[in-house]
Design a protein around this motif. Structure first.
Motif, PDB file in Angstrom:
ATOM      1  N   THR A  43      64.897  66.434  51.541  1.00 49.69           N
ATOM      2  CA  THR A  43      64.158  66.586  50.290  1.00 49.69           C
ATOM      3  C   THR A  43      64.862  67.601  49.410  1.00 49.69           C
ATOM      4  N   MET A  44      65.314  68.718  50.020  1.00 46.77           N
ATOM      5  CA  MET A  44      66.019  69.747  49.263  1.00 46.77           C
ATOM      6  C   MET A  44      67.322  69.201  48.696  1.00 46.77           C
ATOM      7  N   ALA A  45      67.999  68.332  49.436  1.00 46.39           N
ATOM      8  CA  ALA A  45      69.291  67.826  49.007  1.00 46.39           C
ATOM      9  C   ALA A  45      69.178  66.668  48.013  1.00 46.39           C
ATOM     10  N   ALA A  46      67.979  66.153  47.798  1.00 47.99           N
ATOM     11  CA  ALA A  46      67.810  65.051  46.855  1.00 47.99           C
ATOM     12  C   ALA A  46      68.212  65.508  45.454  1.00 47.99           C
ATOM     13  N   PRO A  47      68.845  64.619  44.687  1.00 46.46           N
ATOM     14  CA  PRO A  47      69.350  65.019  43.375  1.00 46.46           C
ATOM     15  C   PRO A  47      68.255  65.088  42.310  1.00 46.46           C
ATOM     16  N   LYS A  48      67.359  66.049  42.455  1.00 43.31           N
ATOM     17  CA  LYS A  48      66.330  66.300  41.452  1.00 43.31           C
ATOM     18  C   LYS A  48      66.588  67.679  40.874  1.00 43.31           C
ATOM     19  N   ALA A  49      66.418  67.813  39.573  1.00 43.12           N
ATOM     20  CA  ALA A  49      66.649  69.114  38.935  1.00 43.12           C
ATOM     21  C   ALA A  49      65.772  70.188  39.544  1.00 43.12           C
ATOM     22  N   SER A  50      64.540  69.821  39.927  1.00 46.49           N
ATOM     23  CA  SER A  50      63.641  70.819  40.494  1.00 46.49           C
ATOM     24  C   SER A  50      64.170  71.368  41.812  1.00 46.49           C
ATOM     25  N   ASN A  51      65.020  70.605  42.499  1.00 45.99           N
ATOM     26  CA  ASN A  51      65.619  71.062  43.743  1.00 45.99           C
ATOM     27  C   ASN A  51      67.018  71.633  43.541  1.00 45.99           C
ATOM     28  N   LEU A  52      67.780  71.052  42.650  1.00 41.34           N
ATOM     29  CA  LEU A  52      69.166  71.469  42.487  1.00 41.34           C
ATOM     30  C   LEU A  52      69.311  72.825  41.819  1.00 41.34           C
ATOM     31  N   ALA A  53      68.507  73.118  40.815  1.00 40.75           N
ATOM     32  CA  ALA A  53      68.647  74.401  40.117  1.00 40.75           C
ATOM     33  C   ALA A  53      68.399  75.581  41.052  1.00 40.75           C
ATOM     34  N   PRO A  54      67.296  75.607  41.810  1.00 47.79           N
ATOM     35  CA  PRO A  54      67.125  76.727  42.744  1.00 47.79           C
ATOM     36  C   PRO A  54      68.198  76.762  43.833  1.00 47.79           C
ATOM     37  N   PHE A  55      68.618  75.593  44.319  1.00 43.04           N
ATOM     38  CA  PHE A  55      69.662  75.566  45.340  1.00 43.04           C
ATOM     39  C   PHE A  55      70.969  76.113  44.783  1.00 43.04           C
ATOM     40  N   PHE A  56      71.327  75.707  43.566  1.00 37.60           N
ATOM     41  CA  PHE A  56      72.541  76.219  42.939  1.00 37.60           C
ATOM     42  C   PHE A  56      72.447  77.733  42.759  1.00 37.60           C
ATOM     43  N   ALA A  57      71.322  78.211  42.253  1.00 34.50           N
ATOM     44  CA  ALA A  57      71.157  79.652  42.027  1.00 34.50           C
ATOM     45  C   ALA A  57      71.304  80.421  43.333  1.00 34.50           C
ATOM     46  N   PHE A  58      70.645  79.951  44.368  1.00 41.54           N
ATOM     47  CA  PHE A  58      70.694  80.615  45.667  1.00 41.54           C
ATOM     48  C   PHE A  58      72.117  80.605  46.224  1.00 41.54           C
ATOM     49  N   SER A  59      72.769  79.412  46.224  1.00 42.17           N
ATOM     50  CA  SER A  59      74.104  79.333  46.818  1.00 42.17           C
ATOM     51  C   SER A  59      75.153  80.070  46.011  1.00 42.17           C
ATOM     52  N   PHE A  60      75.095  79.981  44.690  1.00 41.63           N
ATOM     53  CA  PHE A  60      76.086  80.700  43.877  1.00 41.63           C
ATOM     54  C   PHE A  60      75.908  82.201  44.046  1.00 41.63           C
ATOM     55  N   ALA A  61      74.668  82.642  44.077  1.00 38.66           N
ATOM     56  CA  ALA A  61      74.400  84.072  44.231  1.00 38.66           C
ATOM     57  C   ALA A  61      74.965  84.591  45.545  1.00 38.66           C
ATOM     58  N   LEU A  62      74.921  83.771  46.579  1.00 40.56           N
ATOM     59  CA  LEU A  62      75.402  84.207  47.886  1.00 40.56           C
ATOM     60  C   LEU A  62      76.864  83.844  48.139  1.00 40.56           C
ATOM     61  N   PHE A  63      77.567  83.369  47.120  1.00 34.12           N
ATOM     62  CA  PHE A  63      78.987  83.047  47.262  1.00 34.12           C
ATOM     63  C   PHE A  63      79.843  84.311  47.300  1.00 34.12           C
ATOM     64  N   GLY A  64      79.449  85.349  46.588  1.00 36.86           N
ATOM     65  CA  GLY A  64      80.241  86.573  46.504  1.00 36.86           C
ATOM     66  C   GLY A  64      80.637  87.167  47.842  1.00 36.86           C
ATOM     67  N   PRO A  65      79.712  87.331  48.782  1.00 29.68           N
ATOM     68  CA  PRO A  65      80.097  87.924  50.066  1.00 29.68           C
ATOM     69  C   PRO A  65      81.164  87.138  50.832  1.00 29.68           C
ATOM     70  N   TYR A  66      81.353  85.870  50.517  1.00 27.50           N
ATOM     71  CA  TYR A  66      82.421  85.101  51.155  1.00 27.50           C
ATOM     72  C   TYR A  66      83.782  85.758  50.910  1.00 27.50           C
ATOM     73  N   PHE A  67      83.917  86.506  49.825  1.00 30.55           N
ATOM     74  CA  PHE A  67      85.193  87.137  49.507  1.00 30.55           C
ATOM     75  C   PHE A  67      85.542  88.273  50.464  1.00 30.55           C
TER      76      PHE A  67
END
Length: 179
Positions: free
Chosen positions: A113-137
């Motif tokens: 359900t989270m991975a379904a291509p709906k804006a209501s799911n993608l925007a929070p997922f993008f925000a969460f994943s992009f925000a946590l991308f920094g520590p990968y460095f």
């Protein structure tokens, strides 16, 4: 330059978005931003230590900036870009934590359900994943340092493509658990 303008345009746009929210949860977002900033700046400093003239830099944006503007402007470009990415990470995490609860759960929840291509799911997922991308460095910095010092661990740790896949699999699981 377009990448730099995009980052700083996103920071300004996100500032306007966050101003409209009734209550922004900055505490955890500042921690995420500080981790991203530490990871990005460590990567920046280690990169300049390993290759002061950026001749060995793998990032094509840095190499293009050096060719187009020279070494000093390329360093300023990279430094300000990394700071901008860190600020944007904090803003995205603040938005993720502060958005209205009604957008948190819509229908049944779960990975598919989270991975379904709906804006209501993608925007929070993008925000969460992009925000946590920094520590990968932190990993990228360690990997580059291991290669530079010719450590025997360099051949034993996962390559960056595998490491990023594993890292984002963990981020995906974390999102599913906290969304």
């Amino acid at each position: 330059m377009l990448a730099w303008l995009t980052v700083f345009g996103a920071v300004v746009a996100m500032a306007f978005v966050l101003r409209r929210l009734p209550r922004v949860r900055w505490g955890p977002a500042l921690v995420v931003g500080a981790l991203a900033l530490a990871a990005h700046l460590l990567d920046y400093l280690v990169t300049l230590y390993i290759t002061p003239d950026l001749a060995l830099e793998a990032n094509p944006l840095w190499r293009i900036a050096v060719r187009a503007f020279g070494l000093w402007p390329a360093k300023v470009y990279a430094f300000t870009g990394k700071v901008g990415l860190s600020v944007f990470s904090a803003q995205l995490f603040a938005w993720f934590l502060s958005r209205p609860r009604a957008t948190l759960q819509r229908g049944p929840s779960g990975f598919f359900t989270m991975a379904a291509p709906k804006a209501s799911n993608l925007a929070p997922f993008f925000a969460f994943s992009f925000a946590l991308f920094g520590p990968y460095f932190f990993y990228i910095t360690a990997y580059n340092w291991l290669g530079f010092t010719e450590s025997p661990w360099y051949e034993k740790v996962p390559s960056p493509p595998l490491a990023i896949a594993l890292y984002f699999a963990g981020v995906g699981v974390a999102y599913w658990r906290v969304k």
